[in-house]
Design a protein around this motif. Structure first.
Motif, PDB file in Angstrom:
ATOM      1  N   ILE A  37      -6.719  -5.268  -8.112  1.00 57.25           N
ATOM      2  CA  ILE A  37      -5.268  -4.646  -8.442  1.00 57.25           C
ATOM      3  C   ILE A  37      -4.771  -3.707  -7.937  1.00 57.25           C
ATOM      4  O   ILE A  37      -4.086  -3.006  -6.872  1.00 57.25           O
ATOM      5  N   TYR A  38      -6.266  -2.936  -8.614  1.00 60.63           N
ATOM      6  CA  TYR A  38      -5.936  -1.640  -7.593  1.00 60.63           C
ATOM      7  C   TYR A  38      -6.210  -1.545  -6.322  1.00 60.63           C
ATOM      8  O   TYR A  38      -5.321  -0.143  -5.698  1.00 60.63           O
ATOM      9  N   ILE A  39      -7.221  -1.918  -5.681  1.00 56.82           N
ATOM     10  CA  ILE A  39      -7.042  -1.732  -4.627  1.00 56.82           C
ATOM     11  C   ILE A  39      -5.988  -2.390  -3.477  1.00 56.82           C
ATOM     12  O   ILE A  39      -5.620  -1.930  -2.536  1.00 56.82           O
ATOM     13  N   LEU A  40      -5.189  -4.069  -4.002  1.00 57.33           N
ATOM     14  CA  LEU A  40      -4.552  -3.980  -3.564  1.00 57.33           C
ATOM     15  C   LEU A  40      -3.345  -3.644  -3.604  1.00 57.33           C
ATOM     16  O   LEU A  40      -2.270  -3.585  -2.559  1.00 57.33           O
ATOM     17  N   GLY A  41      -2.686  -2.196  -4.954  1.00 64.50           N
ATOM     18  CA  GLY A  41      -2.525  -1.449  -4.626  1.00 64.50           C
ATOM     19  C   GLY A  41      -1.491  -0.267  -4.210  1.00 64.50           C
ATOM     20  O   GLY A  41      -1.156  -0.065  -2.703  1.00 64.50           O
ATOM     21  N   LEU A  42      -3.307   0.235  -3.691  1.00 70.08           N
ATOM     22  CA  LEU A  42      -4.167   0.753  -2.853  1.00 70.08           C
ATOM     23  C   LEU A  42      -3.658   1.178  -0.909  1.00 70.08           C
ATOM     24  O   LEU A  42      -3.262   1.574  -0.267  1.00 70.08           O
ATOM     25  N   LEU A  43      -3.752  -0.790  -0.812  1.00 68.26           N
ATOM     26  CA  LEU A  43      -3.475  -0.880   0.909  1.00 68.26           C
ATOM     27  C   LEU A  43      -2.061  -0.994   0.619  1.00 68.26           C
ATOM     28  O   LEU A  43      -1.512  -1.394   2.045  1.00 68.26           O
ATOM     29  N   VAL A  44      -1.009  -1.696  -0.337  1.00 68.13           N
ATOM     30  CA  VAL A  44       0.082  -1.596  -0.296  1.00 68.13           C
ATOM     31  C   VAL A  44       1.155   0.079   0.463  1.00 68.13           C
ATOM     32  O   VAL A  44       1.607   0.626   0.922  1.00 68.13           O
ATOM     33  N   PHE A  45       0.148   0.781  -0.530  1.00 70.28           N
ATOM     34  CA  PHE A  45       0.699   2.318  -0.343  1.00 70.28           C
ATOM     35  C   PHE A  45       0.553   2.547   1.003  1.00 70.28           C
ATOM     36  O   PHE A  45       1.070   3.042   2.021  1.00 70.28           O
ATOM     37  N   THR A  46      -0.878   1.629   1.346  1.00 76.39           N
ATOM     38  CA  THR A  46      -1.474   2.220   2.918  1.00 76.39           C
ATOM     39  C   THR A  46      -0.969   1.823   3.656  1.00 76.39           C
ATOM     40  O   THR A  46      -0.020   2.381   4.855  1.00 76.39           O
ATOM     41  N   PHE A  47      -0.686   0.281   3.492  1.00 82.80           N
ATOM     42  CA  PHE A  47       0.948  -0.185   4.684  1.00 82.80           C
ATOM     43  C   PHE A  47       2.567   0.740   4.965  1.00 82.80           C
ATOM     44  O   PHE A  47       3.291   1.227   5.422  1.00 82.80           O
ATOM     45  N   TYR A  48       2.409   1.905   2.977  1.00 83.78           N
ATOM     46  CA  TYR A  48       4.006   1.740   2.934  1.00 83.78           C
ATOM     47  C   TYR A  48       4.095   3.617   3.883  1.00 83.78           C
ATOM     48  O   TYR A  48       4.778   3.698   5.089  1.00 83.78           O
ATOM     49  N   ILE A  49       2.726   3.773   4.500  1.00 84.10           N
ATOM     50  CA  ILE A  49       2.671   5.053   4.942  1.00 84.10           C
ATOM     51  C   ILE A  49       2.603   5.241   6.394  1.00 84.10           C
ATOM     52  O   ILE A  49       2.709   5.708   7.182  1.00 84.10           O
ATOM     53  N   SER A  50       1.831   4.083   6.885  1.00 81.58           N
ATOM     54  CA  SER A  50       1.683   3.143   8.510  1.00 81.58           C
ATOM     55  C   SER A  50       3.813   3.005   8.551  1.00 81.58           C
ATOM     56  O   SER A  50       3.797   3.355   9.588  1.00 81.58           O
ATOM     57  N   SER A  51       3.933   2.266   7.887  1.00 78.21           N
ATOM     58  CA  SER A  51       5.184   2.058   8.374  1.00 78.21           C
ATOM     59  C   SER A  51       6.586   3.294   8.507  1.00 78.21           C
ATOM     60  O   SER A  51       7.172   3.249   8.974  1.00 78.21           O
TER      61      SER A  51
END
Length: 191
Positions: A37-51
């Protein structure tokens, strides 16, 4: 407007896919035995930064030759009545920056750190926009910081609504906060 939205989504996904190997190498070098779930959170944060990079035009800076063409707007709220949606969108754009870092990283669990992060990132975006043929705008800086602060306040409210916090302080559990509690409890349980 719909075409612009789908264009931004496509470019955000492409930039996210370019950032993904860097995230995975960083994650494998720095962290061991992280919860999924933490790795999923990092992926969401990375997608946010790319967006965020795509929505602010910075993705052109990464994939094209920069052209220095500064245009500045230092007048506050000069077009608040002619284009108020611009201010609302700038605030909404930075709400995740106030919410996600404190959720994922312990050092951002205070207001000062989150506001400094929001200011620095917004200031960097405004400076780099001079190389993307975009306007460097004082309104954007101010509204982005407001959005970061709003996101941090949402984080604080979510933190107060967790099951663990309610049990620790003997507060009665309210079923309307179940989704917030579950999300926050799963992600916030990381170190």
């Amino acid at each position: 407007m719909v075409d612009w939205f789908f264009d931004i989504c496509g470019q955000s996904i492409l930039l996210f896919l370019c950032m993904l190997p860097i995230l995975l190498v960083w994650q494998s070098c720095t962290a061991k035995n992280q919860k999924p779930i933490y790795i999923l959170g990092l992926l969401v944060f990375t997608f946010y930064i790319s967006s965020l990079m795509t929505a602010t035009g910075l993705h052109y800076f990464l994939f094209a030759t920069p052209h220095f063409a500064p245009y500045f707007n230092f007048e506050l709220f000069v077009d608040i009545f002619s284009c108020p949606i611009q201010y609302v969108l700038n605030i909404l754009l930075f709400v995740p920056l106030g919410f996600l870092p404190p959720l994922l990283f312990p050092k951002y669990r205070n207001e000062k750190s989150v506001l400094l992060l929001g200011f620095c990132l917004s200031f960097m975006i405004e400076l780099l926009q001079m190389f993307c043929m975009r306007t460097t705008d004082l309104d954007d800086l101010l509204t982005n910081i407001i959005g970061t602060l709003l996101g941090y306040w949402i984080f604080l409210v979510a933190k107060q609504q967790t099951i663990f916090h309610m049990l620790r302080h003997r507060t009665k559990y309210n079923h309307s906060t179940a989704a917030t509690s579950l999300l926050y409890t799963l992600v916030y349980s990381v170190p």
